[in-house]
Design a protein around this motif. Sequence first.
Motif, mmCIF file in Angstrom:
data_model
loop_
_atom_site.group_PDB
_atom_site.id
_atom_site.type_symbol
_atom_site.label_atom_id
_atom_site.label_comp_id
_atom_site.label_asym_id
_atom_site.label_seq_id
_atom_site.Cartn_x
_atom_site.Cartn_y
_atom_site.Cartn_z
ATOM 1 N N ARG A 110 -13.457 -39.613 -54.664
ATOM 2 C CA ARG A 110 -13.316 -39.565 -53.210
ATOM 3 C C ARG A 110 -12.017 -38.851 -52.913
ATOM 4 N N ARG A 142 -24.652 -48.803 -50.385
ATOM 5 C CA ARG A 142 -23.918 -47.556 -50.117
ATOM 6 C C ARG A 142 -23.828 -46.778 -51.416
ATOM 7 N N ARG A 195 -16.815 -59.178 -52.698
ATOM 8 C CA ARG A 195 -15.353 -59.054 -52.729
ATOM 9 C C ARG A 195 -14.690 -60.412 -52.603
ATOM 10 N N PHE A 203 -24.429 -54.512 -52.488
ATOM 11 C CA PHE A 203 -23.529 -55.653 -52.321
ATOM 12 C C PHE A 203 -24.014 -56.494 -51.154
ATOM 13 N N SER A 248 -16.271 -58.674 -40.370
ATOM 14 C CA SER A 248 -17.227 -58.181 -41.353
ATOM 15 C C SER A 248 -16.676 -58.370 -42.764
ATOM 16 N N GLY A 288 -17.306 -59.179 -47.130
ATOM 17 C CA GLY A 288 -18.177 -58.902 -48.269
ATOM 18 C C GLY A 288 -18.223 -60.118 -49.178
ATOM 19 N N THR A 339 -16.724 -55.533 -59.501
ATOM 20 C CA THR A 339 -17.668 -55.627 -58.390
ATOM 21 C C THR A 339 -17.068 -55.189 -57.061
ATOM 22 N N PHE A 340 -15.765 -54.851 -57.047
ATOM 23 C CA PHE A 340 -15.092 -54.580 -55.771
ATOM 24 C C PHE A 340 -15.788 -53.476 -54.965
ATOM 25 N N ARG A 341 -16.065 -52.362 -55.629
ATOM 26 C CA ARG A 341 -16.782 -51.291 -54.944
ATOM 27 C C ARG A 341 -18.107 -51.074 -55.662
ATOM 28 N N SER A 342 -19.156 -51.652 -55.146
ATOM 29 C CA SER A 342 -20.478 -51.555 -55.765
ATOM 30 C C SER A 342 -21.377 -50.717 -54.878
ATOM 31 N N GLN A 346 -23.115 -58.570 -47.587
ATOM 32 C CA GLN A 346 -22.153 -58.713 -46.504
ATOM 33 C C GLN A 346 -22.377 -60.021 -45.762
ATOM 34 N N GLU A 362 -21.844 -45.169 -53.085
ATOM 35 C CA GLU A 362 -20.409 -44.901 -53.230
ATOM 36 C C GLU A 362 -20.182 -43.786 -54.246
ATOM 37 N N GLU A 367 -9.096 -54.260 -49.239
ATOM 38 C CA GLU A 367 -9.756 -54.979 -48.134
ATOM 39 C C GLU A 367 -10.814 -55.987 -48.594
ATOM 40 N N LEU A 368 -10.684 -57.198 -48.059
ATOM 41 C CA LEU A 368 -11.705 -58.228 -48.263
ATOM 42 C C LEU A 368 -12.652 -58.260 -47.075
ATOM 43 N N GLU A 369 -12.063 -58.087 -45.896
ATOM 44 C CA GLU A 369 -12.806 -58.231 -44.650
ATOM 45 C C GLU A 369 -12.115 -57.418 -43.564
ATOM 46 N N GLY A 370 -12.918 -56.859 -42.657
ATOM 47 C CA GLY A 370 -12.352 -56.168 -41.501
ATOM 48 C C GLY A 370 -12.710 -56.940 -40.237
HETATM 49 P P1 ATP Z 1 -13.896 -49.518 -47.955
HETATM 50 O O1 ATP Z 1 -12.883 -48.817 -47.099
HETATM 51 O O2 ATP Z 1 -13.293 -50.406 -49.020
HETATM 52 O O3 ATP Z 1 -14.999 -48.657 -48.450
HETATM 53 P P2 ATP Z 1 -15.087 -50.230 -45.519
HETATM 54 O O4 ATP Z 1 -13.919 -50.306 -44.609
HETATM 55 O O5 ATP Z 1 -15.990 -49.061 -45.512
HETATM 56 O O6 ATP Z 1 -14.619 -50.560 -47.007
HETATM 57 P P3 ATP Z 1 -16.700 -51.951 -44.000
HETATM 58 O O7 ATP Z 1 -17.651 -50.905 -43.627
HETATM 59 O O8 ATP Z 1 -15.699 -52.442 -43.007
HETATM 60 O O9 ATP Z 1 -15.942 -51.534 -45.337
HETATM 61 O O10 ATP Z 1 -17.526 -53.158 -44.605
HETATM 62 C C1 ATP Z 1 -17.186 -54.500 -44.373
HETATM 63 C C2 ATP Z 1 -17.018 -55.272 -45.654
HETATM 64 O O11 ATP Z 1 -18.116 -55.044 -46.532
HETATM 65 C C3 ATP Z 1 -15.794 -54.868 -46.471
HETATM 66 O O12 ATP Z 1 -14.626 -55.511 -46.015
HETATM 67 C C4 ATP Z 1 -16.183 -55.329 -47.842
HETATM 68 O O13 ATP Z 1 -15.909 -56.699 -48.030
HETATM 69 C C5 ATP Z 1 -17.678 -55.107 -47.884
HETATM 70 N N1 ATP Z 1 -17.972 -53.845 -48.576
HETATM 71 C C6 ATP Z 1 -18.012 -52.611 -48.046
HETATM 72 N N2 ATP Z 1 -18.310 -51.689 -48.982
HETATM 73 C C7 ATP Z 1 -18.459 -52.378 -50.143
HETATM 74 C C8 ATP Z 1 -18.786 -51.990 -51.482
HETATM 75 N N3 ATP Z 1 -19.026 -50.735 -51.807
HETATM 76 N N4 ATP Z 1 -18.858 -52.956 -52.428
HETATM 77 C C9 ATP Z 1 -18.627 -54.247 -52.124
HETATM 78 N N5 ATP Z 1 -18.321 -54.665 -50.883
HETATM 79 C C10 ATP Z 1 -18.238 -53.753 -49.894
#
Ligand code: ATP
Length: 507
Positions: free
Chosen positions: A98, A243, A374, A258, A369, A371, A252-255, A260, A245, A327-330
């Motif tokens: 990215r 997604r 996460r 996943f 929102s 995950g 598992t952080f960026r899968s 939500q 990605e 990020e865990l949550e937004g």
């Molecule tokens: P990032 O910037 O890390 O890609 P994002 O800001 O795009 O995340 P949001 O679209 O706000 O993420 O999604 C809300 C929540 O969904 C995130 O806080 C996260 O917990 C979870 N999430 C998003 N993308 C992923 C992913 N690829 N794998 C696991 N959890 C995810």
Amino acid sequence: MEVEMDKLVSLCKRRGFVFPSSEVYGGINGFWDYGPLGVELKRNIKEAWWRDNVQMRDDMVGLDCSIIMNPKVWEASGHVGGFSDPMVDCRASKERYRADQLYVFVYIFPAVNHKGEPTEAWLAGLGASPEDAAEAPEKRAAKLAKKFGKPTDPPTVIPYMQIDVADREKVIGPSTEDRGTLTEPRSFNLMFKTFVGALEHESNVAYLRPETAQGIFANFKNVVDTARVKLPFGIAQIGKSFRNEINPRNFTFRSREFEQMEIEFFCRPEEAPEWYAYWRKARFEWYTSLGLKSEKLRLRDHDAEELAFYSTATADIEYAFPFGVSELEGVAHRGDYDLTQHMKFSGKDLSYFDEERKERFTPHVVEPSAGADRATLAFLCEAYTEDEVGGESRTVLKFHPRIAPVKAAVFPLVKRDGMPEKAEAIYRELKKHNNVYYDEKGAIGRRYRRQDEAGTPFCITVDSQTTTDDTVTFRDRDSCRQWRVPAAGAAQALRDLLEGRSIPEGA
Ligand code: ATP
């Protein structure tokens, strides 16, 4: 304590928390399976979220929408046009990155070219922030010194996206030792596409949802018309999202698949700032109530440049993972953007009529929102502890009892004198209320260690004293303290402990 990611990943594999998906075939990047302990942990987290945010409240209802929806939903939400990340390919290593997560560390290496001029080589490091990306380039700069000489120190750092096109040929990608192998950034849509029905034709294209939120907006009117809800109220949903990605990483952080846990909280426009402040705080406190107590949990407000154009305020709840603060949550104040978009694209009226004030308007929305994966990873990182008990080192997962996969394990000390029968009877009784485990194999110390690694808060042992006074030994996972409880009261004692009653004095 600082957790090493390798150790956590290996514990997760060894004890059946998380496995790579379809591992017998070599796995598939960005997909994970939860094993017998992991599925209990993740379910407990989702259930705690549902219980606290939906069932315990008077102003929230739930929803469970389909994953594939009418593709118009994604046109309205902006995902078809804009849900993309800039992607950069490395021609040498074939890796894909990215571009917004590439940071370039400008080192001047003193090596000279054929004209005798010093050559510049700029090292690219990958991470969510320059700090995350910094470690690898430092090690690589030291390694490259053999080829190029000792670099200038310290380097300046520039995001890859901000580098002039002409200078990009100086950049050495994260996994090569050659310059100029990275392509121009290209925009890449993250939605998985599929076809609905027998014809693989453009007109049958559909998407696997990249978030659960839009299903909530699309059902806003259904809920208002059927659930007798009045503003302010929220709609909550837990479900899978997908997604594609570019660079799935950090376990598992960026899968790519996943789960939500999302809330859309609808309110009057003038009340939205107050509800935003409420949810920002409430969601942070939810994590601390389940054990993310340390200074590793943070709340970060977005600054103006970071905000989506429709949002007036957004905050990220972040956790300091071993691979960096992420990020865990937004929690976002989204205004009336989503409902307005869906009205525009569907032609349906999604406004709200306030009976008391006799007013019609489009509600504003605050969106927490989260995950589930996460959150599960953060709870695992937080729980992971290595300590020493009686001169022996042990690994223990100090989960909050509410999320612990197994609440108690029941053991007979030895396999004779009626102990297994007694222990099994207690186990059967406890099982009516909680997920408990029975084990009679091996030395008692080993059995305790196994439960420590699984994060089981309490062990209950039937021993020789049980045969004389009908009491059993309770053992606390974290302190290893032991005390005796009448066998007949074991179930109640466990319930009390799980609900937070403290361990008896002097134990
Ligand atoms: P990032 O910037 O890390 O890609 P994002 O800001 O795009 O995340 P949001 O679209 O706000 O993420 O999604 C809300 C929540 O969904 C995130 O806080 C996260 O917990 C979870 N999430 C998003 N993308 C992923 C992913 N690829 N794998 C696991 N959890 C995810």
